[in-house]
Design an enzyme around this catalytic site. Structure first.
Site, mmCIF file in Angstrom:
data_model
loop_
_atom_site.group_PDB
_atom_site.id
_atom_site.type_symbol
_atom_site.label_atom_id
_atom_site.label_comp_id
_atom_site.label_asym_id
_atom_site.label_seq_id
_atom_site.Cartn_x
_atom_site.Cartn_y
_atom_site.Cartn_z
ATOM 1 N N SER A 39 0.863 -1.196 0.000
ATOM 2 C CA SER A 39 0.000 0.000 0.000
ATOM 3 C C SER A 39 0.887 1.230 0.000
ATOM 4 C CB SER A 39 -0.881 0.010 1.257
ATOM 5 O OG SER A 39 -1.445 1.289 1.460
ATOM 6 N N TYR A 68 -1.833 -0.810 9.907
ATOM 7 C CA TYR A 68 -1.953 -1.228 8.505
ATOM 8 C C TYR A 68 -0.691 -0.822 7.747
ATOM 9 C CZ TYR A 68 -3.899 -1.445 3.746
ATOM 10 O OH TYR A 68 -4.119 -1.721 2.411
HETATM 11 N N1 LIG Z 1 -8.545 -1.095 -1.748
HETATM 12 C C1 LIG Z 1 -7.520 -0.279 -1.487
HETATM 13 O O1 LIG Z 1 -7.661 0.945 -1.430
HETATM 14 C C2 LIG Z 1 -6.145 -0.828 -1.307
HETATM 15 C C3 LIG Z 1 -5.062 0.068 -1.377
HETATM 16 C C4 LIG Z 1 -3.778 -0.408 -1.173
HETATM 17 C C5 LIG Z 1 -3.578 -1.758 -0.944
HETATM 18 N N2 LIG Z 1 -4.635 -2.606 -0.879
HETATM 19 C C6 LIG Z 1 -4.370 -4.009 -0.599
HETATM 20 O O2 LIG Z 1 -4.836 -4.790 -1.668
HETATM 21 C C7 LIG Z 1 -5.205 -6.077 -1.181
HETATM 22 C C8 LIG Z 1 -6.595 -6.425 -1.693
HETATM 23 O O3 LIG Z 1 -7.504 -5.477 -1.161
HETATM 24 P P1 LIG Z 1 -8.951 -5.206 -1.763
HETATM 25 O O4 LIG Z 1 -9.077 -3.741 -1.898
HETATM 26 O O5 LIG Z 1 -9.227 -6.078 -2.911
HETATM 27 O O6 LIG Z 1 -9.817 -5.623 -0.491
HETATM 28 P P2 LIG Z 1 -11.106 -6.528 -0.324
HETATM 29 O O7 LIG Z 1 -12.060 -6.291 -1.448
HETATM 30 O O8 LIG Z 1 -11.545 -6.293 1.076
HETATM 31 O O9 LIG Z 1 -10.531 -8.008 -0.475
HETATM 32 C C9 LIG Z 1 -9.702 -8.554 0.511
HETATM 33 C C10 LIG Z 1 -9.460 -10.012 0.194
HETATM 34 O O10 LIG Z 1 -8.670 -10.567 1.246
HETATM 35 C C11 LIG Z 1 -9.335 -11.713 1.756
HETATM 36 N N3 LIG Z 1 -9.082 -11.847 3.181
HETATM 37 C C12 LIG Z 1 -9.358 -10.950 4.159
HETATM 38 N N4 LIG Z 1 -9.036 -11.460 5.358
HETATM 39 C C13 LIG Z 1 -8.540 -12.702 5.132
HETATM 40 C C14 LIG Z 1 -8.064 -13.729 5.973
HETATM 41 N N5 LIG Z 1 -8.033 -13.592 7.311
HETATM 42 N N6 LIG Z 1 -7.633 -14.874 5.413
HETATM 43 C C15 LIG Z 1 -7.673 -15.045 4.071
HETATM 44 N N7 LIG Z 1 -8.125 -14.106 3.217
HETATM 45 C C16 LIG Z 1 -8.559 -12.950 3.750
HETATM 46 C C17 LIG Z 1 -10.803 -11.485 1.469
HETATM 47 O O11 LIG Z 1 -11.510 -12.693 1.326
HETATM 48 P P3 LIG Z 1 -12.417 -13.392 2.456
HETATM 49 O O12 LIG Z 1 -13.243 -12.336 3.086
HETATM 50 O O13 LIG Z 1 -13.200 -14.394 1.661
HETATM 51 O O14 LIG Z 1 -11.449 -14.039 3.380
HETATM 52 C C18 LIG Z 1 -10.735 -10.788 0.105
HETATM 53 O O15 LIG Z 1 -10.663 -11.752 -0.919
HETATM 54 C C19 LIG Z 1 -5.103 -6.006 0.334
HETATM 55 O O16 LIG Z 1 -3.867 -6.563 0.762
HETATM 56 C C20 LIG Z 1 -5.109 -4.525 0.616
HETATM 57 O O17 LIG Z 1 -4.459 -4.205 1.822
HETATM 58 C C21 LIG Z 1 -5.921 -2.171 -1.070
#
Ligand SMILES: NC(=O)c1ccc[n+]([C@@H]2O[C@H](COP(=O)([O-])OP(=O)(O)OC[C@H]3O[C@@H](n4cnc5c(N)ncnc54)[C@H](OP(=O)(O)O)[C@@H]3O)[C@@H](O)[C@H]2O)c1
Length: 269
Positions: free
Chosen positions: A169, A182
């Site tokens: 991130s 985070y």
């Molecule tokens: N969205 C943003 O603004 C942003 C920005 C920078 C970085 N990121 C990073 O990008 C990545 C993906 O984020 P996203 O935006 O796609 O978020 P998201 O839509 O909330 O998806 C998160 C994913 O992680 C899985 N997950 C959460 N807790 C888990 C656990 N305990 N064990 C296994 N799987 C788990 C969830 O699946 P389940 O609920 O089915 O477990 C889901 O598939 C993350 O690492 C996030 O920190 C996101």
């Protein structure tokens, strides 16, 4: 082929993989957090490109739905291995399932992550522990257990490498108030990626940390009153970067890509 509606993300358009292509390319990937958001987008892109896939996250029903979509787009070899990444047993189970199905590993996508806002002074210890477990300890365990598979797959002499792509991130690079824990886990992930490159890139195994600002997924619903969805990075933007990275030769190492939002200082989520 009729053109897809304009609302369809690019990675879902024009499926160009027919049954059997994965066997021809022989490439495979593990994608964590593949049940939605960025992970589902990356999985779809890799599936379209002919990768055999192991998808993991906690929610089996959501993983099954993503896998069914991928098969519908022409990716026959999609395995689902559900588990909580905070659970010590999950990485071994995922790697065992992938090894049995595919035998090698070209791409490990460390995408699963959680985050919650909170000031340092009052951030509860149990949330700290959970965030570290999902964002750092679990990915480390999985990476560690995937190294032998990637070593067996990568062969720089023939131009075949193995890639780790980690969703870090922008907060792991530039600190932001309220996102201490985070951001700390993401900074550690960026460091872990850098070390993969120093230890393993000569063997053809390299890693990239993607460091985006706010992306339009469920994870950013909490901040929409301050940052509207229209001002967020698109999931498709992240998917296109992953696609570019996995296409590079093993000679090219890309440790980190920061993706900031238009209209910001470039140093904030
Ligand atoms: N969205 C943003 O603004 C942003 C920005 C920078 C970085 N990121 C990073 O990008 C990545 C993906 O984020 P996203 O935006 O796609 O978020 P998201 O839509 O909330 O998806 C998160 C994913 O992680 C899985 N997950 C959460 N807790 C888990 C656990 N305990 N064990 C296994 N799987 C788990 C969830 O699946 P389940 O609920 O089915 O477990 C889901 O598939 C993350 O690492 C996030 O920190 C996101």
């Amino acid at each position: 082929m009729p053109s897809a509606p304009s609302s369809t993300p690019a990675w879902k358009q024009e499926p160009d993989v027919t049954e059997g292509t994965e066997r021809a390319t022989g490439r495979t990937a593990i994608v964590t957090g593949a049940s939605g958001g960025i992970g589902a987008g990356i999985a779809a892109m890799l599936g379209r490109r002919g990768y055999g896939l192991t998808l993991t996250a906690r929610r089996q029903d959501a993983l099954d739905a993503v896998a069914a979509d991928l098969r519908g787009l022409g990716s026959p070899h999609v395995l689902v291995s559900p588990g909580d990444l905070a659970d010590e047993a999950t990485p071994a189970a995922v790697v065992a399932a992938h090894t049995e199905a595919f035998g090698g590993l070209d791409c490990l996508v460390l995408n699963a992550g959680v985050g919650s806002a909170g000031a340092i002074g009052s951030y509860p210890r149990h949330r700290f522990d959970k965030t570290v477990a999902v964002n750092l300890s679990g990915p480390f365990e999985l990476l560690q257990q995937c190294v032998p598979l990637m070593r067996a797959t990568a062969d720089p002499a023939t131009g075949r490498g193995a890639r780790v792509v980690a969703l870090a991130s922008i907060t792991g690079r530039y600190a932001e108030p309220g996102l201490a824990v985070y951001g700390a886990t993401k900074a550690a992930l960026i460091s872990l990626v850098a070390t993969v490159n120093t230890e393993l890139s000569a063997e053809g195994i390299s890693a990239t940390a993607l460091c985006p600002g706010y992306v339009e997924t469920d994870m950013t619903l909490w901040v929409r009153d301050r940052v509207p969805a229209a001002q967020m990075i698109r999931t498709d933007d992240i998917v296109r970067l992953v696609e570019a990275v996995v296409d590079l030769s093993p000679q090219a190492v890309v440790p980190e890509i920061v993706i900031s939002r238009a209209g910001t200082s470039g140093y904030e989520a």
